[in-house]
Every structure is written in C-alpha cells, then in structure tokens.
Design a protein around this motif. Sequence first.
Motif, PDB file in Angstrom:
ATOM      1  N   ARG A  59      30.972  36.472  26.510  1.00 46.19           N
ATOM      2  CA  ARG A  59      29.517  36.439  26.683  1.00 46.19           C
ATOM      3  C   ARG A  59      29.070  37.156  27.954  1.00 46.19           C
ATOM      4  N   SER A  60      30.006  37.570  28.788  1.00 52.17           N
ATOM      5  CA  SER A  60      29.665  38.147  30.093  1.00 52.17           C
ATOM      6  C   SER A  60      29.339  39.623  30.024  1.00 52.17           C
ATOM      7  N   GLY A  61      29.355  40.195  28.842  1.00 55.34           N
ATOM      8  CA  GLY A  61      29.021  41.599  28.704  1.00 55.34           C
ATOM      9  C   GLY A  61      30.031  42.479  29.410  1.00 55.34           C
ATOM     10  N   SER A  62      29.531  43.350  30.288  1.00 54.70           N
ATOM     11  CA  SER A  62      30.411  44.254  31.035  1.00 54.70           C
ATOM     12  C   SER A  62      30.389  43.962  32.527  1.00 54.70           C
ATOM     13  N   LEU A  63      29.914  42.761  32.919  1.00 53.33           N
ATOM     14  CA  LEU A  63      29.779  42.427  34.332  1.00 53.33           C
ATOM     15  C   LEU A  63      31.137  42.122  34.965  1.00 53.33           C
ATOM     16  N   PRO A  64      31.259  42.307  36.287  1.00 55.38           N
ATOM     17  CA  PRO A  64      32.478  41.866  36.997  1.00 55.38           C
ATOM     18  C   PRO A  64      32.657  40.357  36.857  1.00 55.38           C
ATOM     19  N   LEU A  65      33.911  39.919  36.844  1.00 57.40           N
ATOM     20  CA  LEU A  65      34.238  38.524  36.541  1.00 57.40           C
ATOM     21  C   LEU A  65      34.811  37.807  37.764  1.00 57.40           C
ATOM     22  N   PRO A  86      43.242  40.716  29.171  1.00 57.83           N
ATOM     23  CA  PRO A  86      42.451  41.825  28.620  1.00 57.83           C
ATOM     24  C   PRO A  86      41.183  42.132  29.406  1.00 57.83           C
ATOM     25  N   TYR A  87      40.770  41.219  30.268  1.00 56.97           N
ATOM     26  CA  TYR A  87      39.548  41.426  31.045  1.00 56.97           C
ATOM     27  C   TYR A  87      39.855  41.919  32.454  1.00 56.97           C
ATOM     28  N   ALA A  88      41.086  42.370  32.712  1.00 56.80           N
ATOM     29  CA  ALA A  88      41.517  42.689  34.068  1.00 56.80           C
ATOM     30  C   ALA A  88      40.657  43.759  34.726  1.00 56.80           C
ATOM     31  N   PHE A 114      51.877  39.010  35.209  1.00 51.14           N
ATOM     32  CA  PHE A 114      50.895  40.079  35.361  1.00 51.14           C
ATOM     33  C   PHE A 114      51.445  41.436  34.932  1.00 51.14           C
ATOM     34  N   CYS A 115      52.700  41.459  34.541  1.00 50.42           N
ATOM     35  CA  CYS A 115      53.225  42.716  33.997  1.00 50.42           C
ATOM     36  C   CYS A 115      52.540  43.067  32.682  1.00 50.42           C
ATOM     37  N   GLY A 116      51.880  42.066  32.078  1.00 47.90           N
ATOM     38  CA  GLY A 116      51.135  42.341  30.862  1.00 47.90           C
ATOM     39  C   GLY A 116      49.859  43.124  31.099  1.00 47.90           C
ATOM     40  N   LEU A 117      49.520  43.366  32.362  1.00 47.17           N
ATOM     41  CA  LEU A 117      48.339  44.155  32.667  1.00 47.17           C
ATOM     42  C   LEU A 117      48.565  45.603  32.267  1.00 47.17           C
ATOM     43  N   SER A 118      47.683  46.110  31.461  1.00 44.23           N
ATOM     44  CA  SER A 118      47.787  47.506  31.036  1.00 44.23           C
ATOM     45  C   SER A 118      46.772  48.385  31.738  1.00 44.23           C
ATOM     46  N   ASP A 119      45.838  47.765  32.478  1.00 47.00           N
ATOM     47  CA  ASP A 119      44.779  48.519  33.144  1.00 47.00           C
ATOM     48  C   ASP A 119      44.888  48.374  34.651  1.00 47.00           C
ATOM     49  N   SER A 120      44.161  49.229  35.353  1.00 49.51           N
ATOM     50  CA  SER A 120      44.036  49.098  36.793  1.00 49.51           C
ATOM     51  C   SER A 120      43.031  48.004  37.100  1.00 49.51           C
TER      52      SER A 120
END
Length: 546
Positions: free
Chosen positions: A190-196, A227-229, A248-254
């Motif tokens: 529900r947070s759209g594209s905002l920083p979390l 997925p929200y990293a 955290f090795c599951g992180l695929s993004d920066s």
Amino acid sequence: MTSQPAMCCVDCQKLHPPRAALLPSPFQSFITDERLPTPSEKAAIRDFVQNTDAEIEWRERTVDRLLCELAELRRRSEHHKAIIAPIRRVPPEIMAEIFLQLTATEARATIDSGLYESYPYDDFDVDNLLGQNDKVRPVIHTAPLIFGEISRHWRAIALSTPRLWNSIFLNCKDDKVRDNIALCDTWLKRSGSLPLSIRFRRPYHSTGGPAPRAFHEWQDLIMTILPYARRWRLLDLDDVPLASSDVFCGLSDSLPVLEALSIDCGSAVKLSSGLCARLRSAPKLRLFHFTSIGTSVNEWQTLPWSQLTHIDVGGCSAYDCLYILSVAATAVACRFSIERDSTSEHPPVSHSALQTLKIYGYRILELIWNNLTCPRLSTLEIETGSSFHDIPSFLARSGAVIQNFALSGCNMDDTRFTACLRTMPGLRRLNISEDGACAQFTDLVWESLTWTADSPPLLPNLESLRLVGGYGFSHKAAVRMLESRAQSRAGFVPKLKTITLSIWRKMSGSACRRLTALTKFGLHIDLDTMFEEDDESGSEASDAEN
C-alpha cells in the motif's frame, strides 16, 4: 418543597405524556384495613393478581417493542445527520493530512526499539536524524487501520494515501510471527513507491532462544521485505533471531535510499560478505548499528565508513575503533563496544568532526586515549572495568569542551577522578555509576564541587548530576554542595537543576529528609536509597554531629 410540574412523573421524574388511568383495585380495603379475606375473596384476589401479571407481561413486551423502534429511529437519525455533517465536505486531501497527523501522534507514543534506548543524550535518535516518526504499529482500532473501520469513503482515502503505509513497526512474539507475514507484505504494498521504514522487534524471551519453527518463521518474515530493498530508508532488526546475516544475500538490488541500518541480533550474527556488498551500494547511508563486526577484516573494512555520521558497532578491538575513526571523517557520533584485545598498534588519529564518543568495554583502552585527538568532542561516555588515567591527557591534547560526561564501572579513586573533572570546566551533565570496588564520589569530591566565595568550584556550569552507588560520602557533604549550588546570591545565578541519587547503602531517615528538603530551592531531586526509620540509625548516624 416546590411542587412538581404537572407533566412530571412521580416515579421516574421525567416529563412524558400522562399515563393511562388504571382501574381501581376492588380489594384496596384489604390493603388499608389489613382485614383478612374469606376463602372466596382469596380466590378472587388470586384471579386479580393473575390478570395484573398478564397485563405487566403485555406492557413489558410493548416496552421492548418501543425500545427497538427507538433504536431504529436513532440509527436513521444518525445516518441522515452524517449526510449533512460538515466533515463530509472536507476535501479528501485534507482528510488524508488529518489521518497522517493522527497516525504520527499515536506513533510517538509507541515504545522505542533497542537502537535508541541506551543513549541518554539522543545522539542516535533516528526520528530526529531522518526528520520523521517511523514507529507506526499495525494494531487494530488504532491509526491507520482504524480509518478503514469508519466508512467506505474513509477507507478509500486511507488506502490511496501511501504515506500512511510506508512505515511499519512489528513488535511480536515468536508465536505471532506467522500471522504478521502476510500483514507486512500487504502493508508495504500500500506504500506505493515511497521510501520505507521497517522495524522488527522481538520482545524479551527466555535464555533458551526461539523454537526451530519460530526461527524459520522469523526468517520468512525477513524474506518478505527483501523485494522492497530498493525502497528501504530505515531497517531496524532488534533481537530478531538470525542464523547469519547471510539472509541478506537474497538481495538482488542495490540500496539507493537506505539512510539507517540497525541489526542488534546477538553476537552470533556477524557481518557477511553479502550484506557488506549491498551496503557499499548505499550512497545515502548515514547511521550504521551492528551487534558485532567480527574478525573478518576484509569484509567490514570495505564498508562505506567515509559517508557515515552515526556509527555504533560491537565486537571490535581498540585498534578497530581507531581504524574506523581514521576512515570515518564525517562521523559526528560513535559508539564502540570493545570486546577483543588489540593485536597491533595503530597510528595516531585526529578526528575533527566527532562530537559524541561512547566507549563500552572491559579491555585495555590506553591505545585509544594515547592515539586519539578530538577537538570538537562534547559528549564522552565510558563504561569500563579498567582505569583510564590517560583521559586527562587525552582531553588536554584534544582541547575539547566536554559538556556531557558519563562514567560507569571504573576503578579510579577520588583523587584521579577530581583531576579528571578539572579538565572539563564546561561540563553541564555528569552521570556516574560506581561499581562498589572504588568510589569516585567521596566527601573530597563533594567539597570540590561546593560553591564558596573564596575559590571557584569544579564544574561551575553543572546543570544535571546523576550518581548510582554513593558508597564513600556523608550526606552532609552532599547537602552543603547542593545548597551552595541552589541558592541565589550576589553575583551568582544557580544553574544546577536536576539531581538523581541512587544510594546503594543504608541512610538515616533524617539524612534522606535533609536531601529531599532541597527541593525548596527549586531543585528537582530524585532520591532512591535504603534508609532507616530511626533518625539516628543507619550508616549516616555517625555524621549527625560532624
């Protein structure tokens, strides 16, 4: 006594239409004259009572029907009032702002996470650092979930306001983790594209640790947020069971917007290569807190120390502390837990930006004090089991003006302690916790702090004093010092405002009363001690006539 209004009921004292007249009882004479009825009259009275009870039952059903009709009419009235209520004319964007303000108000009342509760001067207050409040909890009947319970219109406004959902603080026990996995995912969607801002906290648990099932469920919860990293702004994991930070090795993004990272999950969790690699791609990271950086130098030395302003790490040595300070040129607040001995010397370090330094550890710390210079240091906090007689030379070398000083568990005697305080003439807040082996506060120190007309005292700008221990002084020395600091006189304006004394020994009742009586001078005094009811008993009795 004034007469009642004509329409006022003598039974309920309320105004209502006149009651229907009841037929008079044919047996009233038996009530007033107390005459005994004959057998035939008894039968007639029974029939009369039976008819009256039937009438009562019928009227009670009538009352129930009227009450139901009244409830329906009230609902109808409220529904139609809502149609013309002024709040329905408030634009959705204004309603959204009201929702945000209410949510922030409730979030401010939420308990803090472990990242902040150990810092008395709020140097690591993330809410102030990031400029917002990030402790929104998903609890029913509280904001923001309560907005969806009012009406479809309010629910639509809440769901279309991403700023209500870009912060989540889960404080759940092991048996509730599974219930929160789907909730967390829905919340963040529900947070759209905002920083979390994401905070997970596990309440106090037994020393045996979590059950295997709970352990895997916590891991699943962590996987839910991966997925929200790319939108993480704050990630705070407090006592969350992790086998390793390799999760955290599951992180695929920066991590392009990450500003604050706190992982406090026990010394068993070490910095992993996967996490370090991701942190190197976090250009906005400013606050870093980790339980134990470990001994893998090749990993933690590659962290982006040069951009951090607030550093809090454990499991390091004095050498590691100096290394981090040598490369973290922009750091303004640092806390180090020294848990390993240094295996080599480190060249001297001069840090021109550091304002807060907190050192906790029972290792030899001379390497730090002999090789560090901090000219802008204003807050110094030390918890150690060893002596630190090098502190005066460290402060003299730095030329720093210390305003806040906290000391715990030191074996320094009162003479060295007094010499240490002389290097802090600008001190405003002093926090001392004695360990019992050696008392810093003795009569000598209290007398040195006493304001007299003959000579200036130590710490002339002192505003707050907190002492835990208090083994080696008489209450009369403390009273003289506090009175001298609290009373206004020619050329002197009192600055001392707050006194907190936790005395770990018995004091006489009269001693306690003399200390607490100083509130008449405007001091805020918090006294916690064991005392004797008898005025002249206890360990202070011998001081009564001194």
